[in-house]
Scaffold this motif. Structure first.
Motif, PDB file in Angstrom:
ATOM      1  N   GLU A   1     -49.904 -30.060 -16.605  1.00  0.00           N
ATOM      2  CA  GLU A   1     -51.325 -29.803 -16.877  1.00  0.00           C
ATOM      3  C   GLU A   1     -52.215 -30.653 -15.982  1.00  0.00           C
ATOM      4  O   GLU A   1     -53.226 -30.179 -15.463  1.00  0.00           O
ATOM      5  N   GLU A   2     -51.847 -31.920 -15.780  1.00  0.00           N
ATOM      6  CA  GLU A   2     -52.624 -32.800 -14.907  1.00  0.00           C
ATOM      7  C   GLU A   2     -52.538 -32.327 -13.454  1.00  0.00           C
ATOM      8  O   GLU A   2     -53.541 -32.343 -12.727  1.00  0.00           O
ATOM      9  N   ILE A   3     -51.365 -31.886 -13.058  1.00  0.00           N
ATOM     10  CA  ILE A   3     -51.195 -31.371 -11.697  1.00  0.00           C
ATOM     11  C   ILE A   3     -52.097 -30.162 -11.491  1.00  0.00           C
ATOM     12  O   ILE A   3     -52.825 -30.073 -10.503  1.00  0.00           O
ATOM     13  N   ARG A   4     -52.064 -29.223 -12.432  1.00  0.00           N
ATOM     14  CA  ARG A   4     -52.886 -28.008 -12.303  1.00  0.00           C
ATOM     15  C   ARG A   4     -54.373 -28.330 -12.314  1.00  0.00           C
ATOM     16  O   ARG A   4     -55.134 -27.773 -11.521  1.00  0.00           O
ATOM     17  N   ALA A   5     -54.800 -29.193 -13.213  1.00  0.00           N
ATOM     18  CA  ALA A   5     -56.226 -29.528 -13.303  1.00  0.00           C
ATOM     19  C   ALA A   5     -56.710 -30.199 -12.021  1.00  0.00           C
ATOM     20  O   ALA A   5     -57.801 -29.893 -11.516  1.00  0.00           O
ATOM     21  N   THR A   6     -55.914 -31.087 -11.492  1.00  0.00           N
ATOM     22  CA  THR A   6     -56.292 -31.782 -10.257  1.00  0.00           C
ATOM     23  C   THR A   6     -56.289 -30.808  -9.079  1.00  0.00           C
ATOM     24  O   THR A   6     -57.211 -30.811  -8.249  1.00  0.00           O
ATOM     25  N   ALA A   7     -55.288 -29.943  -9.019  1.00  0.00           N
ATOM     26  CA  ALA A   7     -55.236 -28.945  -7.942  1.00  0.00           C
ATOM     27  C   ALA A   7     -56.439 -28.014  -8.020  1.00  0.00           C
ATOM     28  O   ALA A   7     -57.050 -27.692  -6.994  1.00  0.00           O
ATOM     29  N   LEU A   8     -56.819 -27.600  -9.229  1.00  0.00           N
ATOM     30  CA  LEU A   8     -57.978 -26.713  -9.377  1.00  0.00           C
ATOM     31  C   LEU A   8     -59.247 -27.417  -8.911  1.00  0.00           C
ATOM     32  O   LEU A   8     -60.084 -26.813  -8.232  1.00  0.00           O
ATOM     33  N   ARG A   9     -59.372 -28.677  -9.229  1.00  0.00           N
ATOM     34  CA  ARG A   9     -60.551 -29.437  -8.773  1.00  0.00           C
ATOM     35  C   ARG A   9     -60.587 -29.498  -7.250  1.00  0.00           C
ATOM     36  O   ARG A   9     -61.646 -29.313  -6.621  1.00  0.00           O
ATOM     37  N   LEU A  10     -59.442 -29.720  -6.621  1.00  0.00           N
ATOM     38  CA  LEU A  10     -59.378 -29.754  -5.157  1.00  0.00           C
ATOM     39  C   LEU A  10     -59.658 -28.382  -4.554  1.00  0.00           C
ATOM     40  O   LEU A  10     -60.326 -28.281  -3.523  1.00  0.00           O
ATOM     41  N   ILE A  11     -59.158 -27.325  -5.191  1.00  0.00           N
ATOM     42  CA  ILE A  11     -59.429 -25.960  -4.724  1.00  0.00           C
ATOM     43  C   ILE A  11     -60.920 -25.671  -4.822  1.00  0.00           C
ATOM     44  O   ILE A  11     -61.511 -25.110  -3.890  1.00  0.00           O
TER      45      ILE A  11
END
Length: 184
Positions: free
Chosen positions: A14-24
């Motif tokens: 979940e942290e990986i996805r949330a951080t990736a979405l923020r970067l995207i």
């Protein structure tokens, strides 16, 4: 789930996805790399692969597990189909406006995620029978409706239509759909 020597706390998908979405959201999907993501999370890049197979799977997970659940899709609560379709269209529009880079990327890379996967499509197929669309025409109608709204949102995102009138134009489009749908 191991603990990074640098960060001191376990890494979660979940942290990986949330951080990736923020970067995207900040720089687009093309600018996202597993190395950048690892640096942002303060972990070794190889640590990410314990949770996600690759960037494509990460993006698919972001779409299906992070973004779609936040859409506030209309429930099957007996509301008129027109209200449900309107709510669905606006949920789709919010997605396109909130995460434009992800929305554009997914539509330009059908290998990442099947667009007919997930909650939006399921809700649309639930609404169409209430609108009087015969069973043998539902998938085709759903494709056309998606294409119509997608095209409108694409034109809006590129600045071809909308501007100060974006809300009014979108409302006109939804009115056209809800008035014309029962006749097909």
């Amino acid at each position: 789930m191991g603990v990074s020597a640098r960060r001191g706390t376990p890494l979660t998908v979940e942290e990986i996805r949330a951080t990736a979405l923020r970067l995207i959201d900040a720089g687009g999907v093309e600018s996202l790399s597993m190395r950048k993501l690892a640096a942002e999370l303060d972990v070794n890049p190889m640590s990410l692969y314990h949770h996600v197979a690759n960037k494509t799977e990460l993006i698919k997970g972001i779409c299906l597990e992070t973004v779609v659940p936040l859409l506030h899709l209309p429930p099957a609560d007996g509301a008129p189909w027109q209200d449900q379709l309107r709510a669905l269209a606006y949920a789709y529009r919010r997605l396109a406006r909130t995460h434009p880079a992800l929305w554009t990327y997914v539509h330009n890379h059908p290998d990442v995620i099947e667009l007919k996967e997930g909650g939006l499509w399921e809700v649309l197929l639930r609404i169409l029978p209430a609108a009087g669309v015969p069973e043998d025409k539902r998938l085709g109608t759903a494709d056309v409706l998606h294409g119509f709204v997608w095209g409108l949102l694409l034109a809006e995102s590129l600045g071809h239509i909308g501007g100060d009138q974006a809300e009014a134009n979108f409302e006109i489009a939804i009115d056209l759909i809800t008035r014309g749908l029962p006749e097909h």
